[in-house]
Write an enzyme that holds these catalytic residues in place. Structure first.
Site, PDB file in Angstrom:
ATOM      1  CG  HIS A  81      -1.801   1.245   1.362  1.00 44.78           C
ATOM      2  ND1 HIS A  81      -3.048   1.093   0.743  1.00 44.78           N
ATOM      3  CD2 HIS A  81      -1.502   2.275   1.829  1.00 44.78           C
ATOM      4  CE1 HIS A  81      -3.598   2.375   1.057  1.00 44.78           C
ATOM      5  NE2 HIS A  81      -2.885   3.248   1.664  1.00 44.78           N
ATOM      6  CG  ASP A 139     -12.853   3.239   4.467  1.00 47.41           C
ATOM      7  OD1 ASP A 139     -12.258   3.873   5.332  1.00 47.41           O
ATOM      8  OD2 ASP A 139     -12.447   3.134   3.053  1.00 47.41           O
ATOM      9  NE  ARG A 164     -11.119  10.054   7.596  1.00 46.51           N
ATOM     10  CZ  ARG A 164     -10.335   9.233   7.015  1.00 46.51           C
ATOM     11  NH1 ARG A 164     -10.585   8.117   6.646  1.00 46.51           N
ATOM     12  NH2 ARG A 164      -8.769   9.618   6.990  1.00 46.51           N
ATOM     13  CB  SER A 188      -9.416   4.585   6.475  1.00 46.39           C
ATOM     14  OG  SER A 188      -9.680   4.594   5.052  1.00 46.39           O
ATOM     15  CE  LYS A 245      -9.645   1.436   2.512  1.00 49.39           C
ATOM     16  NZ  LYS A 245      -9.574   2.658   1.921  1.00 49.39           N
TER      17      LYS A 245
HETATM   18  N1  IUR Z   1      -6.529   6.078   1.825  1.00 52.18           N
HETATM   19  C1  IUR Z   1      -7.350   5.179   2.567  1.00 52.18           C
HETATM   20  O1  IUR Z   1      -7.659   4.287   2.231  1.00 52.18           O
HETATM   21  N2  IUR Z   1      -7.769   6.050   3.488  1.00 52.18           N
HETATM   22  C2  IUR Z   1      -7.511   7.055   4.221  1.00 52.18           C
HETATM   23  O2  IUR Z   1      -7.877   7.563   4.852  1.00 52.18           O
HETATM   24  C3  IUR Z   1      -6.407   7.737   3.183  1.00 52.18           C
HETATM   25  C4  IUR Z   1      -5.835   7.121   2.036  1.00 52.18           C
HETATM   26  I1  IUR Z   1      -5.776   9.718   3.702  1.00 52.18           I
END
Ligand code: IUR
Length: 437
Positions: free
Chosen positions: A82, A161, A168, A183, A187
C-alpha cells in the site's frame, strides 16, 4: 433501547476514550441508519480533535472490518503493498510482477486517484482493454494461476469505510492519524492479505509533509496490522519530487513498461522498487537473497513476461502495450538560468498532470528531465508537457526552483518499522544501497 450515540459523541468530545463494544455499536448504528451522518460527522470531528489511541484505533478497525465481508487469502503467503499516495509513483505497477516472478503471490487491491496523487487503477486502465473490476472470486483465481492481480476494492468489503471516508472528506477530518490508519488497515485485512508492506510518503507531493506525522502513521499501520495477526513493514519514503519521471496515467503505464522491459530505468524508481520489493519478498517468506532475486527477474525478462500475463488476464487487447505512446503535441519547460535544481513542487506537478489527462486523455501529462540536485544549463529542458493545454509548460516551469548551489542530499527512505525482525533486517539491507539525492 438502541445505542446512545449522543452520549458517545459527548464522551469523545470531552476527551474520553471509547471501548471496543462502543466502536462496534457506533459503526453498526451508522451502517443501519440508527445513527445519521450528522452524528457520525460530529464524532469524526471529536476524533480528529482529541485523537484516537492505539486501542481505540484497533477497536475501530475491527468494527469497520466487521461491517462487510472478509475474504480468504487467495493463496498461502500472499502479500499486498500500500502506498499512501504520491506523484509519478509507478512503484506498484513494476513491483507486483517482479515479486510474483520471484515466487511470492501478490494480491493487490488499489485505489483511484485522490487529490493530486495518481491512482494505480487509472494507470492500468490507460492500457487498452485492461479491467480492474474483478469479482473477489476472479481476483483469487488469477492470483493462484498467474501469481498476481491488481484490482479495485469490492463494494462488499468494508462498506463502513466508504461512508466514513466520504464524510471525512466533507468535514475536513481526513488527516487524522487514527482514522487514516483504521481506513487503510481495515481494507487490507478484509481483502485477505497475510503480510503487508506500507509505503508512507512524506514531502511536497504527499498527504503528509511532516516527517513526525509520517513516522507516527507508519508505526500505527504496523502495530495495528500486527495486533490483527498480520505481518507488516512500513517505510517512510521521500516524496519531495516525483518518484519516477512520468506523471499522467498513460505516461506512467508507459514508464512501467519500459522499466520492466529494460528500455528506460529511472534510478530513483529502481532504488525504491528494489527496497519495497525486497520487503515484500521477506514478508512472503522469501527474504534470502531478495535483492539479487529481484534483479534477476528484471534482467531475465521474467518480470516483463509476468506483467504481460497479468494484463492479458485482466482483458488487455493484443499489442496494447506496444501501442502506448505520449500525446503527439508537446512543449518543453526550459531553464531560464543556469544553476542547480533546489526544489520541485511535486504536488503542483501532480495536479497539473491530472488536469492534462482530464483535458486530452491518458497519453497527456508530464515527463520530468531534471531531479533535485541536478546541474542545469540555460535553455535546457526541465520537463516536457504533453497535450494541447497551452499554459502547461509554463506551469511546469513554475514548479522548479533553481539555485546557485546544489541542496544537501536527502535519503530516499527516512524511517522503517516492522512487526518482526526478519522483515526489518531485509529491508534495512536493501536500504543501505540507496545513494539517491
Ligand atoms: N487511503 C485510504 O484508504 N484511507 C485514507 O484515509 C487515506 C488514504 I488519507
Amino acid at each position: 433501547m438502541g445505542f446512545d450515540m449522543r452520549r458517545a459523541i459527548a464522551h469523545k468530545r470531552d476527551g474520553g476514550r471509547l471501548g471496543a463494544e462502543e466502536w462496534q455499536a457506533i459503526v453498526a448504528a451508522h451502517q443501519c441508519g440508527e445513527a445519521d451522518d450528522a452524528q457520525m460527522a460530529a464524532l469524526l470531528m471529536a476524533c480528529f480533535l482529541r485523537g484516537l489511541d492505539v486501542a481505540e484505533t484497533a477497536a475501530l478497525t475491527r468494527a469497520m472490518i466487521d461491517s462487510g465481508e472478509t475474504l480468504e487469502p487467495p493463496a498461502p503467503n500472499c502479500v499486498d503493498k500500500h502506498s499512501s499516495g504520491g506523484v509519478g509513483d509507478t512503484a506498484s505497477l513494476v513491483i507486483v510482477p517482479i515479486v510474483a516472478a520471484c515466487g511470492v503471490p501478490v494480491a493487490k487491491l488499489s485505489g483511484r486517484a485522490l487529490g493530486h496523487t495518481g491512482g494505480t487503477l487509472d494507470k492500468l486502465e490507460a492500457i487498452e482493454g485492461v479491467r480492474t473490476d474483478l469479482s473477489p472470486e476472479r481476483f483469487a483465481t488469477q492470483v493462484r494461476e498467474i501469481g498476481c492481480a491488481i484490482a479495485a476494492q469490492s463494494e462488499r468489503l468494508v462498506p463502513a469505510d466508504k461512508r466514513m471516508y466520504a464524510l471525512r472528506d466533507r468535514t475536513s477530518t481526513v488527516q487524522s492519524l487514527g482514522l487514516v490508519a483504521a481506513s487503510i488497515v481495515s481494507k487490507k485485512i478484509a481483502a485477505g492479505a497475510q503480510a503487508i508492506v506500507y509505503d508512507v510518503k512524506v514531502g511536497s507531493g504527499a498527504f503528509f509533509a511532516n516527517l513526525d506525522d509520517a513516522r507516527e502513521l507508519a508505526q500505527r499501520l504496523v502495530d495495528l496490522s500486527a495486533s490483527l495477526g498480520r505481518r507488516a513493514v512500513a517505510l517512510v519514503t521521500d516524496m519531495e519530487e516525483p518518484l519516477g519521471t512520468s506523471i499522467g496515467t498513460g505516461l506512467e503505464a508507459l514508464e512501467a513498461r519500459d522499466f520492466l522491459n529494460g528500455e528506460r530505468r529511472d534510478a530513483r524508481l529502481l532504488a525504491l522498487a528494489r527496497t519495497l520489493g525486497s520487503a515484500l519478498l521477506a514478508a512472503g517468506g522469501r527474504g534470502e537473497n531478495a535483492g539479487a532475486n529481484f534483479d534477476a527477474m528484471l534482467a531475465s525478462g521474467a518480470a516483463y513476461e509476468r506483467f504481460e500475463r497479468m494484463l492479458a488476464a485482466q482483458g488487455m487487447r493484443p499489442g496494447a502495450l506496444e501501442r502506448l505512446a505520449p500525446h503527439a503535441q508537446s512543449a518543453p519547460a526550459n531553464a531560464g538560468r543556469e544553476g542547480f535544481v533546489a526544489a520541485i513542487d511535486a504536488g503542483a506537478l501532480g495536479r497539473l498532470g491530472r488536469e492534462l489527462v482530464d483535458a486530452d486523455g491518458s497519453n497527456a501529462g508530464l515527463i520530468v528531465h531534471k531531479r533535485i540536485g541536478d546541474a542545469v544549463r540555460v535553455g535546457e529542458a526541465l520537463a516536457t508537457a504533453y497535450g494541447s493545454v497551452a499554459s502547461a509548460a509554463a506551469r511546469a516551469f513554475q514548479a522548479f526552483t533553481l539555485d546557485d548551489a546544489p541542496p544537501p542530499k536527502r535519503p530516499l527512505v527516512y524511517f522503517e518499522t516492522a512487526s518482526d525482525s526478519d522483515a526489518r533486517g531485509t529491508a534495512a539491507g536493501a536500504r543501505s544501497t540507496l545513494e539517491i539525492r
